[in-house]
Design a protein around this motif. Structure first.
Motif, PDB file in Angstrom:
ATOM      1  N   ALA A   1      41.829  62.480  15.009  1.00 48.58           N
ATOM      2  CA  ALA A   1      39.991  63.482  14.762  1.00 48.58           C
ATOM      3  C   ALA A   1      41.184  64.740  13.876  1.00 48.58           C
ATOM      4  N   ILE A   2      39.536  64.623  13.883  1.00 53.44           N
ATOM      5  CA  ILE A   2      39.889  66.292  12.570  1.00 53.44           C
ATOM      6  C   ILE A   2      40.714  67.386  13.207  1.00 53.44           C
ATOM      7  N   ASP A   3      40.615  67.362  14.838  1.00 55.13           N
ATOM      8  CA  ASP A   3      41.180  68.968  15.676  1.00 55.13           C
ATOM      9  C   ASP A   3      42.444  68.265  15.415  1.00 55.13           C
ATOM     10  N   GLY A   4      43.477  67.460  15.319  1.00 55.25           N
ATOM     11  CA  GLY A   4      44.911  66.789  15.338  1.00 55.25           C
ATOM     12  C   GLY A   4      44.685  65.794  16.418  1.00 55.25           C
ATOM     13  N   ALA A   5      43.758  65.953  17.624  1.00 56.03           N
ATOM     14  CA  ALA A   5      43.725  65.095  18.499  1.00 56.03           C
ATOM     15  C   ALA A   5      43.617  63.592  18.882  1.00 56.03           C
ATOM     16  N   PRO A   6      44.431  62.480  19.076  1.00 55.68           N
ATOM     17  CA  PRO A   6      45.298  61.365  18.978  1.00 55.68           C
ATOM     18  C   PRO A   6      43.041  60.675  18.762  1.00 55.68           C
ATOM     19  N   MET A   7      42.549  59.891  18.427  1.00 57.00           N
ATOM     20  CA  MET A   7      41.678  58.861  17.655  1.00 57.00           C
ATOM     21  C   MET A   7      42.134  57.395  17.696  1.00 57.00           C
TER      22      MET A   7
ATOM     23  N   VAL B   1      27.661  54.848  17.792  1.00 55.18           N
ATOM     24  CA  VAL B   1      29.026  56.479  16.896  1.00 55.18           C
ATOM     25  C   VAL B   1      29.181  55.778  15.660  1.00 55.18           C
ATOM     26  N   LEU B   2      29.175  56.679  14.348  1.00 58.44           N
ATOM     27  CA  LEU B   2      29.532  56.708  12.994  1.00 58.44           C
ATOM     28  C   LEU B   2      29.853  57.973  13.054  1.00 58.44           C
ATOM     29  N   ILE B   3      31.586  57.725  12.068  1.00 63.09           N
ATOM     30  CA  ILE B   3      32.986  57.751  12.734  1.00 63.09           C
ATOM     31  C   ILE B   3      33.047  58.218  10.995  1.00 63.09           C
ATOM     32  N   GLY B   4      32.871  59.871  10.434  1.00 65.28           N
ATOM     33  CA  GLY B   4      33.634  60.837   9.412  1.00 65.28           C
ATOM     34  C   GLY B   4      34.364  59.835   9.235  1.00 65.28           C
ATOM     35  N   VAL B   5      35.329  59.477   8.297  1.00 68.29           N
ATOM     36  CA  VAL B   5      36.701  59.870   7.314  1.00 68.29           C
ATOM     37  C   VAL B   5      36.331  60.685   6.053  1.00 68.29           C
ATOM     38  N   PRO B   6      36.844  62.122   6.634  1.00 62.96           N
ATOM     39  CA  PRO B   6      37.101  63.193   5.238  1.00 62.96           C
ATOM     40  C   PRO B   6      38.032  62.789   4.058  1.00 62.96           C
ATOM     41  N   SER B   7      37.589  62.405   2.654  1.00 62.66           N
ATOM     42  CA  SER B   7      38.863  61.520   1.681  1.00 62.66           C
ATOM     43  C   SER B   7      38.300  63.189   0.510  1.00 62.66           C
ATOM     44  N   GLY B   8      39.810  62.462  -0.101  1.00 59.55           N
ATOM     45  CA  GLY B   8      40.095  63.446  -1.303  1.00 59.55           C
ATOM     46  C   GLY B   8      40.249  61.932  -2.204  1.00 59.55           C
ATOM     47  N   SER B   9      40.206  60.809  -2.114  1.00 65.23           N
ATOM     48  CA  SER B   9      40.192  60.196  -3.007  1.00 65.23           C
ATOM     49  C   SER B   9      39.601  59.601  -4.227  1.00 65.23           C
ATOM     50  N   PHE B  10      38.037  60.304  -4.104  1.00 65.27           N
ATOM     51  CA  PHE B  10      37.720  60.071  -5.730  1.00 65.27           C
ATOM     52  C   PHE B  10      36.673  60.911  -6.133  1.00 65.27           C
TER      53      PHE B  10
ATOM     54  N   LYS C   1      40.294  71.527   8.403  1.00 68.50           N
ATOM     55  CA  LYS C   1      39.816  73.667   9.133  1.00 68.50           C
ATOM     56  C   LYS C   1      39.202  73.437   7.976  1.00 68.50           C
ATOM     57  N   GLU C   2      39.022  73.872   6.988  1.00 66.54           N
ATOM     58  CA  GLU C   2      38.052  73.746   5.747  1.00 66.54           C
ATOM     59  C   GLU C   2      36.801  72.877   6.056  1.00 66.54           C
ATOM     60  N   ILE C   3      37.087  71.748   6.284  1.00 60.60           N
ATOM     61  CA  ILE C   3      36.392  70.401   6.493  1.00 60.60           C
ATOM     62  C   ILE C   3      35.257  70.770   7.809  1.00 60.60           C
ATOM     63  N   ALA C   4      35.924  71.054   8.675  1.00 64.55           N
ATOM     64  CA  ALA C   4      35.767  71.379  10.578  1.00 64.55           C
ATOM     65  C   ALA C   4      34.607  72.558  10.669  1.00 64.55           C
ATOM     66  N   ASP C   5      34.920  73.711   9.419  1.00 68.24           N
ATOM     67  CA  ASP C   5      34.345  74.610   9.733  1.00 68.24           C
ATOM     68  C   ASP C   5      32.729  74.609   8.768  1.00 68.24           C
ATOM     69  N   HIS C   6      32.906  73.715   7.985  1.00 69.56           N
ATOM     70  CA  HIS C   6      31.729  73.206   6.858  1.00 69.56           C
ATOM     71  C   HIS C   6      30.939  71.736   8.079  1.00 69.56           C
TER      72      HIS C   6
ATOM     73  N   MET D   1      34.102  63.004  13.713  1.00 65.73           N
ATOM     74  CA  MET D   1      35.183  63.057  12.481  1.00 65.73           C
ATOM     75  C   MET D   1      36.601  63.074  12.336  1.00 65.73           C
ATOM     76  N   ALA D   2      37.630  61.897  11.938  1.00 67.12           N
ATOM     77  CA  ALA D   2      39.063  62.138  11.422  1.00 67.12           C
ATOM     78  C   ALA D   2      39.250  63.067  10.476  1.00 67.12           C
ATOM     79  N   GLU D   3      40.525  63.014  10.713  1.00 69.56           N
ATOM     80  CA  GLU D   3      41.287  64.026   9.348  1.00 69.56           C
ATOM     81  C   GLU D   3      41.511  63.579   8.347  1.00 69.56           C
ATOM     82  N   LYS D   4      41.461  64.524   7.290  1.00 68.75           N
ATOM     83  CA  LYS D   4      41.471  63.772   5.594  1.00 68.75           C
ATOM     84  C   LYS D   4      42.350  62.602   5.037  1.00 68.75           C
TER      85      LYS D   4
END
Length: 200
Positions: free
Chosen positions: A50-56, A97-106, A115-120, A130-133
């Protein structure tokens, strides 16, 4: 005059999206899991963080319909965020359930830190999980994306941000929807409705 400017801006945005798609072949291909291995596994066998570092672990969503979306905060398609949240609000009580996976792949169109993603997300009203990037294409792609690549086959891996994988209640059925499929698209809603009616 204003209309001409507006049309010019719209054309520029569409042209930018087209360029992004055209350049995608330069991205390293996503190696799918071996077919036999992919056939044995279900989505519930995979884990995200998860975006907060917790197991998902995705096993927590066993029996639900999951829409997996690779997101990017600075992408020209970021307007889809609101529509994705609307999908979550509309179908959550029925087992979706919808799960977002932030990515900089593109084009690296995502914040640098989780943290920046979570704040946004917090400031823009995004409440779906939201998962982690993480990368979603190439050799370093998340295992579930490599699994999905094997399940759907062909040229159905993400080519840009906001690609969507609809995963059925059994964790085996996977239906891809490209970036250009807006969350409001009737075809996506019909597919979600059909998936919700199916047994796990």
């Amino acid at each position: 005059m204003k209309r001409s400017i507006a049309l010019g801006i719209a054309g520029f945005v569409l042209a930018g999206a087209a360029v992004g798609y055209a350049q995608f072949p330069k991205t390293p291909p996503t190696p799918p899991l071996p077919t036999a291995q992919a056939a044995r596994l279900t989505a519930w066998d995979f884990r995200l963080t998860a975006i907060d570092g917790a197991p998902m672990p995705l096993s927590q969503y066993r029996g639900k319909v999951v829409l997996l979306v690779n997101t990017a905060s600075f992408c020209g398609f970021k307007k889809q965020f609101a529509g994705l949240q609307q999908l979550q609000d509309t179908y959550a009580k029925r087992g979706f359930v919808l799960i977002g996976v932030p990515s900089g792949s593109f084009k690296d169109q995502e914040y640098g830190s989780n943290k920046e993603i979570a704040d946004h997300c917090n400031t823009t009203g995004i409440r779906f999980p939201m998962a982690e990037k993480a990368p979603v294409v190439g050799p370093g792609a998340l295992p579930i994306y490599r699994w999905a690549a094997a399940k759907v086959g062909g040229d159905n891996t993400p080519r840009w941000n906001f690609h969507k994988y609809l995963i059925g209640r059994d964790g085996r059925r996977v239906t891809p929807f490209g970036t250009m499929t807006d969350p409001s698209d009737p075809k996506l809603h019909e597919a979600i409705e059909a998936a919700l009616k199916q047994r796990a």
